[in-house]
Every structure is written in C-alpha cells, then in structure tokens.
Motif scaffolding. Structure first.
Motif, short mmCIF file in Angstrom:
data_model
loop_
_atom_site.label_atom_id
_atom_site.label_comp_id
_atom_site.label_asym_id
_atom_site.label_seq_id
_atom_site.Cartn_x
_atom_site.Cartn_y
_atom_site.Cartn_z
N LYS A 2 0.84 -1.19 0.00
CA LYS A 2 0.00 0.00 0.00
C LYS A 2 0.88 1.24 0.00
CE LYS A 2 -3.67 -2.17 2.68
NZ LYS A 2 -4.41 -2.13 3.95
N THR A 6 -1.63 8.21 1.02
CA THR A 6 -2.88 8.63 1.67
C THR A 6 -2.72 8.82 3.17
OG1 THR A 6 -3.51 6.32 1.87
CG2 THR A 6 -4.35 7.55 -0.01
N THR A 75 -9.41 8.54 11.09
CA THR A 75 -8.53 7.67 11.87
C THR A 75 -8.58 6.23 11.38
OG1 THR A 75 -8.91 9.08 13.81
CG2 THR A 75 -7.98 6.91 14.20
N THR A 76 -9.78 5.73 11.14
CA THR A 76 -9.94 4.36 10.65
C THR A 76 -9.24 4.17 9.32
OG1 THR A 76 -12.06 4.10 11.79
CG2 THR A 76 -11.62 2.62 9.94
N PHE A 77 -9.43 5.15 8.44
CA PHE A 77 -8.81 5.07 7.12
C PHE A 77 -7.29 5.08 7.21
CE2 PHE A 77 -7.27 6.79 3.12
CZ PHE A 77 -7.93 6.00 2.20
N LYS A 79 -5.34 4.09 9.67
CA LYS A 79 -4.80 2.85 10.20
C LYS A 79 -4.87 1.70 9.21
CE LYS A 79 -5.43 4.00 15.05
NZ LYS A 79 -6.04 3.66 16.36
N LYS A 80 -5.84 1.76 8.30
CA LYS A 80 -5.93 0.74 7.26
C LYS A 80 -4.98 1.01 6.10
CE LYS A 80 -10.77 -0.59 8.03
NZ LYS A 80 -12.14 -0.62 7.44
N SER A 81 -4.54 2.26 5.97
CA SER A 81 -3.77 2.66 4.79
C SER A 81 -2.26 2.56 4.97
CB SER A 81 -4.13 4.10 4.40
OG SER A 81 -5.50 4.19 4.08
N SER A 84 3.32 -1.60 6.36
CA SER A 84 4.05 -2.17 7.49
C SER A 84 5.27 -1.33 7.82
CB SER A 84 4.49 -3.60 7.15
OG SER A 84 5.26 -4.16 8.19
N LYS A 87 3.76 3.68 12.02
CA LYS A 87 2.80 3.67 13.12
C LYS A 87 2.03 4.98 13.15
CE LYS A 87 2.47 3.28 18.16
NZ LYS A 87 3.24 3.12 19.43
#
Length: 225
Positions: A2, A6, A75-77, A79-81, A84, A87
């Motif tokens: 990814k 974003t 926030t949700t977006f 953490k998904k984006s 690895s 943080k």
C-alpha cells in the motif's frame, strides 16, 4: 504494498479561511547510531471548531465541515492505509486533534528508502530530490556524525500527500459544505523541523520565516563507541 500517499495528507485538513485554521505540521527526527539508525515523527494538529485561533483573532468554527465523515472515519482510514513499519497514533485533546506518524530506520539508506515512499519515486525524480547524507569521523572516544538533508524533502512529502486526498470526497470536502473551495496551498502550514544527532541538543528550524527561508537541514552530534 500500500502506498503511503494517503497516510499523512488526510489529517492535514484544517484551513486558513474565516472561521477556519490551517493544519499545523511539525517534523522531528532522532539519529542514534553512526550508521544513521533512528526514528522520525510527523505531528499534525487539527484545531476543533471551538478552539481559539493561534493569532487570537476569534475562534475556529467550521473546520469540521471539511471532514464529511468525521475524524473517526479519518482515523480508521489512516490505520488501514499505512504500510508495514509505519505507526499512526491519534489523540483527542481539549482544543484539537493530534495525529503522529512515526517510522524507524536501521541506517541512512533505510531512512532514504522509507522517506521516498512518502513522496513517490516519480515526484522524487521530477523534482530532482537527493538522498539525505550521513558522514562520520572517528574522534577520541567515538565518532562525530553529520546529518544533512534538503529541507524540501519534508515540504514536498506533505504537499504530495495532500494532493492525493484533496480530491477524495470520502475524507475531505474542499468546499466545506458548499462554499468556495479552498486552494490546496491553504490547507496546512509546515511550522518547523527539528533533529537530534547522538548527544547533541535538539536543533530546530523555523519553516515559517519567509525572510530567511531554510534550504538545508544540518546537524552534528557525537556518538560514543
């Protein structure tokens, strides 16, 4: 993998219009080894609608209108984006929302590779950006380490990230509810860059002084053996 394109921009969306205030961004970096190991954190502060403006010229009253699905969706977006190794942390305070994006690196080569992810290889090449450098000289009891980087690395990273989000209606509405759209240049301010190398004190660079623009980030520190 990814793209990180974003990751940062979504949280830089507060604005310099009447009733609005631009998101304030700072970068801090710490180098802990002569090879260039360390970490870097980008901190973004978005003022709440009820906050007093930093210039004391009234209060912020419509920053929330730029976030059509609220800060929770942002926030949700985020953490998904993130890929690895990066943080994302979020903290809601009395007057603002604070996001931090942190990444660690094992040496200067790793730092440059991860930082290039923030910008994108095409933009990096088009803007003729250059890798940061780290040099070390052996001295009594350790090494004298010098870090050097073009200041445009951080500013370009932020701008390119914002471009990716600016046209994304799910996370950002440039018309803030049907008004005149804000220009992309108005959505954030890079306030400062700071760096610590080894046992050096933190060196800070003011990125808002237009009379004395910062072009190069340089810091020297001592590393014990």
């Amino acid at each position: 993998m990814k793209k990180l394109s974003t990751v940062l921009a979504i949280v830089l969306l507060a604005f310099a219009l009447t009733g609005c205030w631009g998101g304030e961004v700072k970068s801090s970096m710490t180098i802990t080894s002569a090879a260039g190991a360390g970490s870097k954190t980008l901190t973004i502060v978005v003022l709440k609608d009820t906050a007093t403006k930093p210039d004391n010229n009234g209060t912020v009253d419509d920053n929330s209108t730029f976030f059509p699905n609220g800060m929770g969706a942002v926030t949700t977006f985020l953490k998904k984006s993130v890929p690895s190794g990066f943080k994302v942390a979020f903290k809601e305070e009395k007057n603002d929302y604070v996001y931090t994006i942190t990444y660690a690196f094992k040496d200067i080569k790793d730092y440059n590779a991860k930082t290039k992810q923030l910008i994108g290889s095409k933009v990096w090449k088009d803007n003729k950006l250059k890798d940061a450098t780290l040099t070390s000289v052996t001295t009594k009891g350790g090494k004298k380490v010098t870090f050097k980087e073009d200041a445009s690395i951080v500013s370009t990273s932020v701008l390119e990230l914002i471009k990716k989000v600016y046209a994304n209606p799910d996370v950002y509405d440039p018309t803030h509810g049907g008004h005149d759209a804000v220009k992309i240049e108005s959505v954030y301010t890079l306030k400062g860059i700071s760096i610590k190398v080894g046992d050096s004190a933190v060196k800070s660079f003011d990125m808002t002084n237009k009379d004395k623009p910062v072009t190069t980030i340089t810091q020297v520190g001592f590393m014990k053996k």
